[in-house]
Design a protein around this motif. Structure first.
Motif, PDB file in Angstrom:
ATOM      1  N   GLN A  90       0.649  -1.280  -0.101  1.00 21.78           N
ATOM      2  CA  GLN A  90       0.064   0.212  -0.004  1.00 21.78           C
ATOM      3  C   GLN A  90       0.833   1.265   0.027  1.00 21.78           C
ATOM      4  O   GLN A  90       1.122   1.957   0.984  1.00 21.78           O
ATOM      5  N   ALA A  92       1.511   4.925  -1.788  1.00 24.25           N
ATOM      6  CA  ALA A  92       1.006   6.149  -2.346  1.00 24.25           C
ATOM      7  C   ALA A  92       2.223   7.007  -2.462  1.00 24.25           C
ATOM      8  O   ALA A  92       2.989   7.317  -1.954  1.00 24.25           O
ATOM      9  N   HIS A 194      10.617  11.908   4.304  1.00 17.95           N
ATOM     10  CA  HIS A 194       9.993  12.805   4.677  1.00 17.95           C
ATOM     11  C   HIS A 194       9.072  12.410   6.023  1.00 17.95           C
ATOM     12  O   HIS A 194       8.860  11.254   5.888  1.00 17.95           O
ATOM     13  N   ILE A 196       6.267  13.361   8.518  1.00 20.73           N
ATOM     14  CA  ILE A 196       5.187  14.135   8.579  1.00 20.73           C
ATOM     15  C   ILE A 196       4.386  13.988  10.098  1.00 20.73           C
ATOM     16  O   ILE A 196       4.032  12.938  10.166  1.00 20.73           O
ATOM     17  N   VAL A 245      -1.531  17.413   3.472  1.00 19.75           N
ATOM     18  CA  VAL A 245      -0.541  16.767   2.543  1.00 19.75           C
ATOM     19  C   VAL A 245      -1.406  15.733   1.629  1.00 19.75           C
ATOM     20  O   VAL A 245      -2.239  15.199   2.403  1.00 19.75           O
ATOM     21  N   ALA A 247      -1.604  12.622  -0.947  1.00 15.93           N
ATOM     22  CA  ALA A 247      -1.001  11.410  -1.793  1.00 15.93           C
ATOM     23  C   ALA A 247      -1.893  10.630  -2.120  1.00 15.93           C
ATOM     24  O   ALA A 247      -2.967  10.391  -1.769  1.00 15.93           O
ATOM     25  N   PHE A 249      -2.438   7.062  -4.811  1.00 17.21           N
ATOM     26  CA  PHE A 249      -1.791   5.922  -5.634  1.00 17.21           C
ATOM     27  C   PHE A 249      -2.964   5.603  -6.380  1.00 17.21           C
ATOM     28  O   PHE A 249      -4.068   5.353  -6.560  1.00 17.21           O
TER      29      PHE A 249
ATOM     30  N   VAL B  93       7.478   8.177  -1.976  1.00 16.77           N
ATOM     31  CA  VAL B  93       6.669   7.014  -1.646  1.00 16.77           C
ATOM     32  C   VAL B  93       6.224   6.997  -0.412  1.00 16.77           C
ATOM     33  O   VAL B  93       7.336   6.905   0.418  1.00 16.77           O
ATOM     34  N   LEU B  94       4.855   6.910  -0.225  1.00 13.90           N
ATOM     35  CA  LEU B  94       4.480   6.904   1.129  1.00 13.90           C
ATOM     36  C   LEU B  94       3.845   5.468   1.446  1.00 13.90           C
ATOM     37  O   LEU B  94       3.046   5.039   0.891  1.00 13.90           O
ATOM     38  N   GLU B  95       4.395   4.862   2.613  1.00 16.88           N
ATOM     39  CA  GLU B  95       4.097   3.621   2.840  1.00 16.88           C
ATOM     40  C   GLU B  95       3.051   3.356   3.654  1.00 16.88           C
ATOM     41  O   GLU B  95       3.122   4.232   4.862  1.00 16.88           O
ATOM     42  N   ILE B  96       1.813   2.985   3.465  1.00 17.84           N
ATOM     43  CA  ILE B  96       0.606   2.815   4.381  1.00 17.84           C
ATOM     44  C   ILE B  96       0.658   1.697   5.125  1.00 17.84           C
ATOM     45  O   ILE B  96       0.187   0.688   4.438  1.00 17.84           O
ATOM     46  N   ALA B 191      -7.493   2.643  -6.929  1.00 18.98           N
ATOM     47  CA  ALA B 191      -6.898   4.064  -6.691  1.00 18.98           C
ATOM     48  C   ALA B 191      -7.263   4.424  -5.328  1.00 18.98           C
ATOM     49  O   ALA B 191      -8.221   4.001  -4.471  1.00 18.98           O
ATOM     50  N   ALA B 192      -6.291   5.463  -4.622  1.00 21.14           N
ATOM     51  CA  ALA B 192      -6.689   5.739  -3.315  1.00 21.14           C
ATOM     52  C   ALA B 192      -6.026   7.157  -3.171  1.00 21.14           C
ATOM     53  O   ALA B 192      -5.113   7.574  -3.923  1.00 21.14           O
ATOM     54  N   GLU B 193      -6.785   7.850  -2.194  1.00 21.01           N
ATOM     55  CA  GLU B 193      -5.925   9.300  -2.151  1.00 21.01           C
ATOM     56  C   GLU B 193      -6.013   9.496  -0.499  1.00 21.01           C
ATOM     57  O   GLU B 193      -7.138   9.257   0.102  1.00 21.01           O
ATOM     58  N   HIS B 194      -4.988   9.839  -0.142  1.00 16.45           N
ATOM     59  CA  HIS B 194      -4.816  10.442   1.409  1.00 16.45           C
ATOM     60  C   HIS B 194      -4.580  11.631   1.471  1.00 16.45           C
ATOM     61  O   HIS B 194      -3.950  12.615   0.766  1.00 16.45           O
ATOM     62  N   VAL B 195      -5.102  12.270   2.387  1.00 16.55           N
ATOM     63  CA  VAL B 195      -4.922  13.659   3.044  1.00 16.55           C
ATOM     64  C   VAL B 195      -4.243  13.539   4.469  1.00 16.55           C
ATOM     65  O   VAL B 195      -5.176  12.948   5.368  1.00 16.55           O
ATOM     66  N   ILE B 196      -3.368  14.228   4.783  1.00 18.47           N
ATOM     67  CA  ILE B 196      -2.704  14.072   6.145  1.00 18.47           C
ATOM     68  C   ILE B 196      -2.734  15.797   6.527  1.00 18.47           C
ATOM     69  O   ILE B 196      -2.246  16.544   5.895  1.00 18.47           O
ATOM     70  N   ARG B 197      -3.123  15.553   7.594  1.00 18.42           N
ATOM     71  CA  ARG B 197      -3.454  16.981   8.286  1.00 18.42           C
ATOM     72  C   ARG B 197      -3.393  17.284   9.854  1.00 18.42           C
ATOM     73  O   ARG B 197      -3.558  15.992  10.342  1.00 18.42           O
ATOM     74  N   ARG B 222      -8.302   8.450   4.228  1.00 16.57           N
ATOM     75  CA  ARG B 222      -8.106   7.800   3.046  1.00 16.57           C
ATOM     76  C   ARG B 222      -9.495   7.538   2.354  1.00 16.57           C
ATOM     77  O   ARG B 222     -10.480   6.891   2.868  1.00 16.57           O
ATOM     78  N   VAL B 245       3.783  10.037   9.989  1.00 15.99           N
ATOM     79  CA  VAL B 245       4.213   9.532   8.493  1.00 15.99           C
ATOM     80  C   VAL B 245       5.433   9.596   7.991  1.00 15.99           C
ATOM     81  O   VAL B 245       5.804  10.647   8.032  1.00 15.99           O
ATOM     82  N   ALA B 247       7.598   9.166   4.497  1.00 14.53           N
ATOM     83  CA  ALA B 247       7.674   8.883   2.935  1.00 14.53           C
ATOM     84  C   ALA B 247       9.143   8.950   2.468  1.00 14.53           C
ATOM     85  O   ALA B 247       9.899   9.870   2.821  1.00 14.53           O
TER      86      ALA B 247
END
Lengths: 254, 254
Positions: A90, A92, A194, A196, A245, A247, A249, B93-96, B191-197, B222, B245, B247
DNA sequence: ACTGTGATTATGTATATACATATCAGAAAG
DNA sequence: CTTTCTGATATGTATATACATAATCACAGT
């Protein structure tokens, strides 16, 4: 195989002139995987079967399948065939934008301000910030900057540059423009990390950002290496509601 | 080119038997780029020059260069040649990770608890949470869960599952195991979308996590699609100091 | 029954060849 | 002097072929 193959040879099925054949094969297979038609573990047709189906040579099919294997969608085993892998990693893609771009995307005027610039011998703390790698010893440049979106502070930048890796930075004065964009043009960085996280703003940062002390902030730290050698460490602190932020995938390999 | 080429033909320079020739060519060129020896804008040797240098066919060189182009390290222009690109797309690349894995990586026992499970017709808010896509109408499953690391709450999970996309979820009771891992095995997401805040914890979340109201938290949201269709939206809320997180970026194409 | 051994099979890599295509330099035409 | 045309050039894609390699299967021999 019957002689009905002839018609396939003259026109490769639902031909799309804009893309190449191997791309079309790749897309066809990828679509069938992501749509779930071919579930994880499914054995996709052998190269020689696809060769017949598309009326092309094995090399063309091989190019498509090899790329799918490299992008992790399928696994190929000699003598056994190619199999759909389960979506395991997984991962992204996180796009790191320039702050100027970010601010201007909000429709606000961007302004940059240098708060402090110090040149010093690297301390132990500095070396830890820059991260592991050879020849971290020597001088470093420490910078504190403020990025504005309109009249309001947008984020605090706290940066450390290894002068061993970027000697040209010693003569730079980052009064007008931020060190980030300059560094990108200067050093061909080869790796970046990175982190976060969220944190409460400490007194100084809160004051810079015009927040109450203890207000939640988003912190993005980045370390950059060039050929195994630490180049820079930077910490961006954003007020919680100013920034997020994103991200994405997609198993795209086009 | 002088006739000293002969010796290159018989032994391809610093030959490494373990990797294939095109991989070696690829690595050679990538190394020269990331080391800075070939700076952005540099025109790397033509295919026919590399063909001579490595004593191989153009197809082999082409395979290496094509991959470098696809991974974004170089840009190829017909008639002009191939050029080193500036590291422009700062993508990482962000590993989930799975939360259980995360907790166990900390050396703490993992525990999961279901707080609430509701099945309802999708409201407008639900549809917005799930994101754009066809056939979002219909029933949804709303879940609130708590993940523990040892005795302390580690993170709050607030999830929405589209039963149109995952009808099997209607019969599931997520008492013992978290919905995340189950969903992964169930739906081939495409497909996946991540928002980190960052945000201040609201009263309810703060209570669940054992924090003071207004304490800073890291929020990861997510959205997942399967074949263009929204599958699930999940919001993880972590206490600021519990989680970060990470990356990474490396221009690897091996 | 077990074990080795060789044949079979699908993929992995490499080659020589061919033609398509984008693009640039310079020549020819206006 | 500008435009247009033409050829040269490097890459893009595809083919037929060849041999290497890994994994599996069938079969023979102990």
């Amino acid at each position: 195989m019957p002689d009905s193959m002839a018609e396939m040879v003259e026109e490769p099925v639902g031909g799309d002139a804009s893309t190449s054949l191997y791309q079309r094969i790749l897309n066809d297979i990828r679509d069938r995987i992501v749509s779930g038609e071919w579930e994880p573990g499914y054995r996709i047709p052998f190269e020689h079967e696809l060769t017949a189906e598309y009326g092309c040579s094995r090399m063309t099919v091989n190019k498509a399948l090899s790329q799918l294997a490299k992008s992790g969608l399928i696994e190929r085993r000699r003598r056994s065939g190619s199999f759909v892998r389960r979506p395991q990693s997984q991962a992204a893609v996180l796009e790191i934008h320039d702050i100027r771009i970010e601010v201007e995307a909000l429709g606000l005027p961007y302004r940059y301000e240098l708060m402090a610039q110090t040149k010093r011998r690297a301390t132990t703390v500095d070396r830890e910030r820059l991260g592991p790698g050879p020849s971290v010893a020597g001088q470093v440049l420490a910078l504190q900057c403020l990025h504005y979106a309109g009249v309001r502070p947008f984020c605090v930048e706290d940066r450390l540059i290894s002068l061993a890796a970027v000697p040209e930075a010693a003569d730079q004065e980052f009064l007008k423009s931020a060190p980030g964009p300059w560094l990108i043009g200067q050093v061909p960085w080869s790796a970046a990390e990175h982190v976060i996280r969220a944190a409460a703003a400490d007194g100084e940062t809160a004051a810079d950002l015009g927040l109450a002390s203890g207000a939640p902030c988003l912190i993005i730290e980045r370390r950059t290496w060039s050929a195994e050698r630490p180049v820079t460490h930077v910490r961006f602190t954003y007020p919680a509601n100013a920034h997020a932020v994103v991200a994405r995938f997609t198993p795209s390999d086009s």
